[in-house]
Design an enzyme around this catalytic site. Structure first.
Site, PDB file in Angstrom:
ATOM      1  N   LEU A  50      38.928  38.032  47.646  1.00 16.73           N
ATOM      2  CA  LEU A  50      38.313  38.373  46.351  1.00 16.73           C
ATOM      3  C   LEU A  50      39.408  38.439  45.296  1.00 16.73           C
ATOM      4  O   LEU A  50      40.501  38.914  45.580  1.00 16.73           O
ATOM      5  CB  LEU A  50      37.603  39.717  46.487  1.00 16.73           C
ATOM      6  CG  LEU A  50      37.195  40.556  45.275  1.00 16.73           C
ATOM      7  CD1 LEU A  50      36.010  41.442  45.621  1.00 16.73           C
ATOM      8  CD2 LEU A  50      38.340  41.428  44.760  1.00 16.73           C
ATOM      9  N   ASN A  51      39.129  37.939  44.067  1.00 24.82           N
ATOM     10  CA  ASN A  51      40.011  38.312  42.947  1.00 24.82           C
ATOM     11  C   ASN A  51      39.195  38.807  41.762  1.00 24.82           C
ATOM     12  O   ASN A  51      38.386  39.720  41.970  1.00 24.82           O
ATOM     13  CB  ASN A  51      41.104  37.271  42.635  1.00 24.82           C
ATOM     14  CG  ASN A  51      40.672  35.868  42.320  1.00 24.82           C
ATOM     15  OD1 ASN A  51      40.095  35.208  43.154  1.00 24.82           O
ATOM     16  ND2 ASN A  51      40.959  35.396  41.133  1.00 24.82           N
ATOM     17  N   ASP A  52      39.353  38.270  40.592  1.00 26.93           N
ATOM     18  CA  ASP A  52      38.835  38.903  39.366  1.00 26.93           C
ATOM     19  C   ASP A  52      37.367  39.354  39.406  1.00 26.93           C
ATOM     20  O   ASP A  52      36.514  38.631  39.897  1.00 26.93           O
ATOM     21  CB  ASP A  52      38.905  37.918  38.193  1.00 26.93           C
ATOM     22  CG  ASP A  52      40.193  37.136  38.131  1.00 26.93           C
ATOM     23  OD1 ASP A  52      41.108  37.449  38.891  1.00 26.93           O
ATOM     24  OD2 ASP A  52      40.260  36.205  37.325  1.00 26.93           O
ATOM     25  N   GLN A  63      35.360  36.688  41.759  1.00 25.61           N
ATOM     26  CA  GLN A  63      35.971  35.464  42.280  1.00 25.61           C
ATOM     27  C   GLN A  63      36.070  35.605  43.786  1.00 25.61           C
ATOM     28  O   GLN A  63      36.612  36.606  44.292  1.00 25.61           O
ATOM     29  CB  GLN A  63      37.381  35.292  41.674  1.00 25.61           C
ATOM     30  CG  GLN A  63      37.373  34.866  40.227  1.00 25.61           C
ATOM     31  CD  GLN A  63      37.004  33.404  40.079  1.00 25.61           C
ATOM     32  OE1 GLN A  63      37.786  32.529  40.370  1.00 25.61           O
ATOM     33  NE2 GLN A  63      35.793  33.142  39.618  1.00 25.61           N
ATOM     34  N   ARG A 113      41.063  29.070  29.855  1.00 24.52           N
ATOM     35  CA  ARG A 113      39.983  29.503  30.764  1.00 24.52           C
ATOM     36  C   ARG A 113      39.514  30.937  30.511  1.00 24.52           C
ATOM     37  O   ARG A 113      40.001  31.619  29.639  1.00 24.52           O
ATOM     38  CB  ARG A 113      40.432  29.366  32.218  1.00 24.52           C
ATOM     39  CG  ARG A 113      41.704  30.096  32.576  1.00 24.52           C
ATOM     40  CD  ARG A 113      42.002  29.950  34.066  1.00 24.52           C
ATOM     41  NE  ARG A 113      43.310  30.450  34.399  1.00 24.52           N
ATOM     42  CZ  ARG A 113      44.406  29.684  34.498  1.00 24.52           C
ATOM     43  NH1 ARG A 113      44.348  28.386  34.280  1.00 24.52           N
ATOM     44  NH2 ARG A 113      45.573  30.227  34.798  1.00 24.52           N
ATOM     45  N   GLU A 169      45.746  35.307  30.593  1.00 23.12           N
ATOM     46  CA  GLU A 169      44.508  35.086  31.338  1.00 23.12           C
ATOM     47  C   GLU A 169      43.489  36.172  31.012  1.00 23.12           C
ATOM     48  O   GLU A 169      43.826  37.228  30.478  1.00 23.12           O
ATOM     49  CB  GLU A 169      44.790  35.113  32.854  1.00 23.12           C
ATOM     50  CG  GLU A 169      45.711  34.002  33.328  1.00 23.12           C
ATOM     51  CD  GLU A 169      45.756  33.867  34.847  1.00 23.12           C
ATOM     52  OE1 GLU A 169      46.002  34.876  35.528  1.00 23.12           O
ATOM     53  OE2 GLU A 169      45.545  32.745  35.350  1.00 23.12           O
TER      54      GLU A 169
HETATM   55  C1  FRU Z   1      43.144  35.353  37.171  1.00 22.22           C
HETATM   56  C2  FRU Z   1      42.742  33.898  37.374  1.00 22.22           C
HETATM   57  C3  FRU Z   1      41.902  33.391  36.222  1.00 22.22           C
HETATM   58  C4  FRU Z   1      41.125  32.273  36.877  1.00 22.22           C
HETATM   59  C5  FRU Z   1      40.841  32.854  38.236  1.00 22.22           C
HETATM   60  C6  FRU Z   1      40.767  31.848  39.336  1.00 22.22           C
HETATM   61  O1  FRU Z   1      43.417  36.020  38.349  1.00 22.22           O
HETATM   62  O2  FRU Z   1      43.871  33.093  37.581  1.00 22.22           O
HETATM   63  O3  FRU Z   1      42.646  32.997  35.112  1.00 22.22           O
HETATM   64  O4  FRU Z   1      39.964  31.953  36.179  1.00 22.22           O
HETATM   65  O5  FRU Z   1      41.878  33.773  38.499  1.00 22.22           O
HETATM   66  O6  FRU Z   1      40.396  32.479  40.530  1.00 22.22           O
END
Ligand code: FRU
Length: 474
Positions: free
Chosen positions: A41-43, A59, A170, A224
């Site tokens: 998992l990320n954002d 994410q 993005r 970002e």
């Molecule tokens: C930030 C990022 C965003 C991108 C996403 C991809 O952690 O790099 O800029 O949209 O993660 O997973």
């Protein structure tokens, strides 16, 4: 659904099913932080309140524990403490997003939930993927139930972005202001300066470029996950900059997340204030809920930090989590963050802490509040961390095993008046002075049993065990 999507959906269903069954077997699985059902998992993405429920998208790389092809995962909740895992609403299954459904946001209107995200496409060939070889367009989808989304529409093709930017544009964040829709995107300029781009629209479909914003003095090469919002009458720009030189008492992580208080629509590098001083905090997003609260959720992780530490949950087949939802408040020129009050519903009262009673045996998740009258303070969670305030510096030091390669982080704090520690099985969020300063970090203890010791001249405190959040599968 295309055949490819159906195959992916079935594969995800299988892997999530197994991991969901196994989830309680692993010692580092968390009790009150949202985690990926399987994999990475990320954002946090698409945060909103829609038709009676909170929605938290994220994410998600279900097949790759170290991250890879990005999907969106989805949790929803009525009360922020019991959650339903809704599955995967967005797949990288179109020519506009085949190398990743990247980050984005939600706009919840009365009848429709709109999502905006970045479709990531990498061309085959000898490219650097910064200045060439990458196409990132802004895509819109909508839903009437907040669960199933319709056709993907490209609303800003990559060819329409300004020429002085690299391919790194993005993470659209969309909001409504004075009957107009606005969008902010994060970007990397060709001169290697981080910046944000603004767009506006009358109908959410046709978007017009509305200028850019950056600091006079460059502050990193890429910004970002931007966010723009008003808090108690003050306009704020939040960004996650990459490429800022590390320092001893601030900017200690490889990448940062923080905010600028906007003054006459301008921002200054010197005014950047970090959201969190811990090891694991990045790419936060905010939203306004139905109670009028501005809530923030961050990714409790750090990209590209593999050389600095080994995340022990890799062995358990999953990685990372989100912070608890935090309520924001603007006061004395800065933002205070505090766990939403709903989290108190997980508290089970244990005991009072005082001069006479300054040690407690702990197993599992807990919530601690300390009020300090004066002087220095030291809080030790044996085998995990020490938090110490001395000479105007508050330092979080991880024990060797628990830190898994990370040692300490500092914050300048003149006086520590109170501390709240929200500790999960392998994650801790420490709020100082009602959220003036926050440290968020993962930790990997040898056992779930620890002793909490408090050293302070004069203090009062309360200690609660925390019940597990309920998470069901839709
Ligand atoms: C930030 C990022 C965003 C991108 C996403 C991809 O952690 O790099 O800029 O949209 O993660 O997973």
């Amino acid at each position: 659904m295309s055949t490819l999507t159906k195959v992916l959906a079935e594969e995800i269903r299988k892997i999530e099913e197994t991991k969901f069954m196994e989830r309680d077997l692993f010692p580092h699985r968390l009790t009150h932080h949202l985690m990926p059902p399987a994999g990475w998992l990320n954002d946090p993405n698409g945060l909103c309140y829609y038709k009676g429920r909170y929605h938290v998208f994220f994410q998600y790389s279900p097949f790759e524990v170290k991250g890879g092809l990005k999907f969106w995962g989805h949790y929803s909740s009525e009360d922020l403490v019991s959650w339903r895992y809704e599955g995967v609403p967005l797949y990288p299954d179109s020519p506009m997003d085949c190398h990743g459904v990247y980050s984005g946001s939600a706009l919840a209107e009365k009848d429709t939930m709109h999502l905006f995200y970045t479709g990531n496409v990498k061309l085959d060939g000898d490219y650097d993927y910064i200045n060439n070889g990458r196409i990132t367009s802004t895509i819109h989808v909508e839903s009437t139930d907040g669960i199933r989304f319709g056709v993907k529409e490209e609303v800003i093709p990559a060819s329409q972005y300004p020429e002085d930017y690299t391919c790194h544009i993005r993470d659209p964040k969309v909001w409504k202001e004075h009957d107009q829709y606005h969008m902010v995107l994060g970007g990397r300029k060709k001169n290697d300066q981080g910046a944000v781009l603004f767009y506006r629209s009358e109908d959410l479909k046709k978007w017009e470029f509305d200028g850019e914003l950056t600091t006079e003095k460059p502050f990193g090469y890429m910004w970002e996950c931007p966010d723009v919002f008003e808090l108690d009458g003050q306009k704020i720009l939040s960004v996650s900059p990459q490429g800022v030189k590390r320092e001893k008492y601030r900017y200690q992580n490889i990448y940062l997340s923080g905010y600028f208080v906007m003054k006459e629509e301008k921002v200054q590098a010197e005014d950047f204030c970090e959201w969190d001083m811990g090891f694991d905090f990045y790419a936060p997003q905010t939203f306004l809920d139905q109670k009028g609260r501005r809530l923030l959720i961050g990714w409790m992780g750090m990209p590209d930090a593999d050389e600095e530490y080994q995340n022990r949950t890799l062995e358990e087949g999953w990685q990372h989590c989100l912070t608890v939802p935090r309520e924001l408040r603007y006061q004395n020129g800065k933002i205070y963050q505090y766990p939403v009050e709903e989290l108190m519903n997980l508290r089970r009262w244990e005991k009072k802490l005082s001069q006479e009673d300054r040690e407690v045996e702990i197993e599992g998740a807990f919530d601690l509040e300390l009020q300090l009258e004066k002087g220095s303070v030291k809080v030790v969670l044996t085998d995990v961390f020490t938090l110490e305030h001395k000479d105007g510096i508050l330092t979080l030091t991880m024990n060797e095993e628990a830190g898994a390669g990370r040692s300490s982080r500092n914050a300048c704090v003149e006086q520590v008046k109170d501390i709240r520690i929200l500790a999960d099985t392998s994650a801790v969020e420490i709020y100082v002075n009602q959220g003036e300063v926050v440290f968020s970090s993962r930790f990997y203890g040898k056992t779930p049993v620890h002793t909490l010791k408090i050293e302070a001249e004069e203090f009062r405190g309360g200690f609660w065990k925390l019940e597990k959040m309920k998470i069901i599968k839709a």
